[in-house]
Design a protein around this motif. Structure first.
Motif, PDB file in Angstrom:
ATOM      1  N   ARG A 168       0.873  -1.179   0.000  1.00 50.85           N
ATOM      2  CA  ARG A 168       0.000   0.000   0.000  1.00 50.85           C
ATOM      3  C   ARG A 168       0.909   1.229   0.000  1.00 50.85           C
ATOM      4  NH1 ARG A 168      -5.066  -1.824   0.934  1.00 50.85           N
ATOM      5  NH2 ARG A 168      -5.293  -3.704   2.175  1.00 50.85           N
ATOM      6  N   THR A 169       0.686   2.076  -0.963  1.00 47.26           N
ATOM      7  CA  THR A 169       1.543   3.245  -1.145  1.00 47.26           C
ATOM      8  C   THR A 169       1.624   4.094   0.120  1.00 47.26           C
ATOM      9  OG1 THR A 169       0.963   3.272  -3.479  1.00 47.26           O
ATOM     10  CG2 THR A 169       1.966   5.264  -2.604  1.00 47.26           C
ATOM     11  N   ASP A 170       0.484   4.355   0.742  1.00 50.17           N
ATOM     12  CA  ASP A 170       0.483   5.195   1.956  1.00 50.17           C
ATOM     13  C   ASP A 170       1.317   4.568   3.069  1.00 50.17           C
ATOM     14  OD1 ASP A 170      -1.154   6.974   0.639  1.00 50.17           O
ATOM     15  OD2 ASP A 170      -2.995   6.325   1.647  1.00 50.17           O
ATOM     16  N   ASP A 171       1.204   3.251   3.247  1.00 51.08           N
ATOM     17  CA  ASP A 171       1.987   2.570   4.275  1.00 51.08           C
ATOM     18  C   ASP A 171       3.480   2.646   3.972  1.00 51.08           C
ATOM     19  OD1 ASP A 171      -0.411   1.916   5.498  1.00 51.08           O
ATOM     20  OD2 ASP A 171      -0.417  -0.151   4.750  1.00 51.08           O
ATOM     21  N   PHE A 172       3.823   2.433   2.697  1.00 51.37           N
ATOM     22  CA  PHE A 172       5.227   2.492   2.301  1.00 51.37           C
ATOM     23  C   PHE A 172       5.793   3.889   2.530  1.00 51.37           C
ATOM     24  CE2 PHE A 172       8.228   3.562  -1.191  1.00 51.37           C
ATOM     25  CZ  PHE A 172       9.328   2.870  -0.713  1.00 51.37           C
ATOM     26  N   LEU A 173       5.050   4.909   2.123  1.00 46.88           N
ATOM     27  CA  LEU A 173       5.547   6.280   2.277  1.00 46.88           C
ATOM     28  C   LEU A 173       5.670   6.657   3.758  1.00 46.88           C
ATOM     29  CD1 LEU A 173       3.639   8.036  -0.653  1.00 46.88           C
ATOM     30  CD2 LEU A 173       6.043   7.312  -0.574  1.00 46.88           C
ATOM     31  N   ALA A 174       4.748   6.170   4.586  1.00 51.58           N
ATOM     32  CA  ALA A 174       4.845   6.432   6.031  1.00 51.58           C
ATOM     33  C   ALA A 174       6.089   5.751   6.598  1.00 51.58           C
ATOM     34  CB  ALA A 174       3.584   5.934   6.736  1.00 51.58           C
ATOM     35  N   TRP A 175       6.348   4.519   6.163  1.00 60.34           N
ATOM     36  CA  TRP A 175       7.544   3.803   6.599  1.00 60.34           C
ATOM     37  C   TRP A 175       8.796   4.556   6.167  1.00 60.34           C
ATOM     38  CZ3 TRP A 175      11.436   1.492   3.662  1.00 60.34           C
ATOM     39  CH2 TRP A 175      12.324   0.680   4.375  1.00 60.34           C
ATOM     40  N   LEU A 176       8.796   5.038   4.930  1.00 54.66           N
ATOM     41  CA  LEU A 176       9.941   5.803   4.434  1.00 54.66           C
ATOM     42  C   LEU A 176      10.201   7.023   5.306  1.00 54.66           C
ATOM     43  CD1 LEU A 176       9.904   6.164   0.541  1.00 54.66           C
ATOM     44  CD2 LEU A 176      11.683   5.198   1.974  1.00 54.66           C
ATOM     45  N   GLU A 177       9.127   7.703   5.661  1.00 57.39           N
ATOM     46  CA  GLU A 177       9.270   8.899   6.494  1.00 57.39           C
ATOM     47  C   GLU A 177       9.838   8.534   7.865  1.00 57.39           C
ATOM     48  OE1 GLU A 177       6.403  12.334   8.342  1.00 57.39           O
ATOM     49  OE2 GLU A 177       5.995  11.631   6.299  1.00 57.39           O
ATOM     50  N   GLU A 178       9.351   7.431   8.450  1.00 58.84           N
ATOM     51  CA  GLU A 178       9.873   6.980   9.747  1.00 58.84           C
ATOM     52  C   GLU A 178      11.359   6.653   9.659  1.00 58.84           C
ATOM     53  OE1 GLU A 178       7.684   3.547  10.949  1.00 58.84           O
ATOM     54  OE2 GLU A 178       5.795   4.642  11.134  1.00 58.84           O
ATOM     55  N   GLN A 179      11.760   6.050   8.539  1.00 59.99           N
ATOM     56  CA  GLN A 179      13.149   5.645   8.341  1.00 59.99           C
ATOM     57  C   GLN A 179      14.045   6.801   7.912  1.00 59.99           C
ATOM     58  OE1 GLN A 179      14.147   2.334   8.925  1.00 59.99           O
ATOM     59  NE2 GLN A 179      12.067   2.256   9.713  1.00 59.99           N
ATOM     60  N   GLY A 180      13.420   7.891   7.486  1.00 61.04           N
ATOM     61  CA  GLY A 180      14.206   9.010   6.971  1.00 61.04           C
ATOM     62  C   GLY A 180      14.845   8.679   5.634  1.00 61.04           C
ATOM     63  N   GLY A 181      14.194   7.794   4.885  1.00 60.12           N
ATOM     64  CA  GLY A 181      14.765   7.335   3.623  1.00 60.12           C
ATOM     65  C   GLY A 181      14.149   8.007   2.416  1.00 60.12           C
ATOM     66  N   THR A 182      14.738   7.697   1.268  1.00 60.69           N
ATOM     67  CA  THR A 182      14.227   8.213   0.001  1.00 60.69           C
ATOM     68  C   THR A 182      13.529   7.085  -0.747  1.00 60.69           C
ATOM     69  OG1 THR A 182      16.321   7.705  -1.083  1.00 60.69           O
ATOM     70  CG2 THR A 182      16.064   9.935  -0.200  1.00 60.69           C
ATOM     71  N   ASN A 183      12.661   7.460  -1.657  1.00 62.85           N
ATOM     72  CA  ASN A 183      11.925   6.487  -2.439  1.00 62.85           C
ATOM     73  C   ASN A 183      12.813   6.023  -3.595  1.00 62.85           C
ATOM     74  OD1 ASN A 183      10.150   4.938  -3.844  1.00 62.85           O
ATOM     75  ND2 ASN A 183       8.533   6.474  -3.953  1.00 62.85           N
ATOM     76  N   ASP A 184      13.651   5.041  -3.291  1.00 62.84           N
ATOM     77  CA  ASP A 184      14.543   4.499  -4.318  1.00 62.84           C
ATOM     78  C   ASP A 184      14.468   2.978  -4.286  1.00 62.84           C
ATOM     79  OD1 ASP A 184      16.117   3.654  -2.142  1.00 62.84           O
ATOM     80  OD2 ASP A 184      17.467   5.359  -2.319  1.00 62.84           O
ATOM     81  N   ALA A 185      15.114   2.330  -5.254  1.00 62.29           N
ATOM     82  CA  ALA A 185      15.037   0.874  -5.381  1.00 62.29           C
ATOM     83  C   ALA A 185      15.522   0.159  -4.127  1.00 62.29           C
ATOM     84  CB  ALA A 185      15.827   0.423  -6.603  1.00 62.29           C
TER      85      ALA A 185
END
Length: 99
Positions: free
Chosen positions: A32-49
């Motif tokens: 789920r895109t929203d879950d992934f983006l929330a996880w990314l934000e928690e991790q402080g990461g970028t949306n990359d491979a």
């Protein structure tokens, strides 16, 4: 759909079809895109491979654990039913070792 998605989908589908032919199991993980983006934000990461792969691996591990727990619960329930029905004598021993 964009042409990029169509190309990706065709390649992914081809890879998925090849797994059983090679004797490998395939686990499909819905993201789920929203879950992934929330996880990314928690991790402080970028949306990359690299981060997408990390996220999918994390989700796959969690799904495998859930399936394993469910299988264990089902096996326990079956053993208890067999015990109550008098089919086996000890629910802690595998059914094939009861005789």
């Amino acid at each position: 759909m964009t042409a990029d998605y169509d190309v990706w989908y065709e390649k992914a589908s081809a890879v998925a079809r090849d797994f059983p032919a090679r004797g490998q199991a395939l686990q499909i993980i819905a993201i789920r895109t929203d879950d992934f983006l929330a996880w990314l934000e928690e991790q402080g990461g970028t949306n990359d491979a690299s981060n997408r792969l990390r996220y999918v691996k994390m989700r796959a591990a969690a799904a495998a654990q859930t399936v394993g727990e469910l299988a264990q619960a089902v096996n326990t329930a079956v053993a208890l039913i067999a015990l109550r029905a008098g089919v086996i004598e000890d629910e802690r021993r595998p059914l094939d070792m009861q005789n």
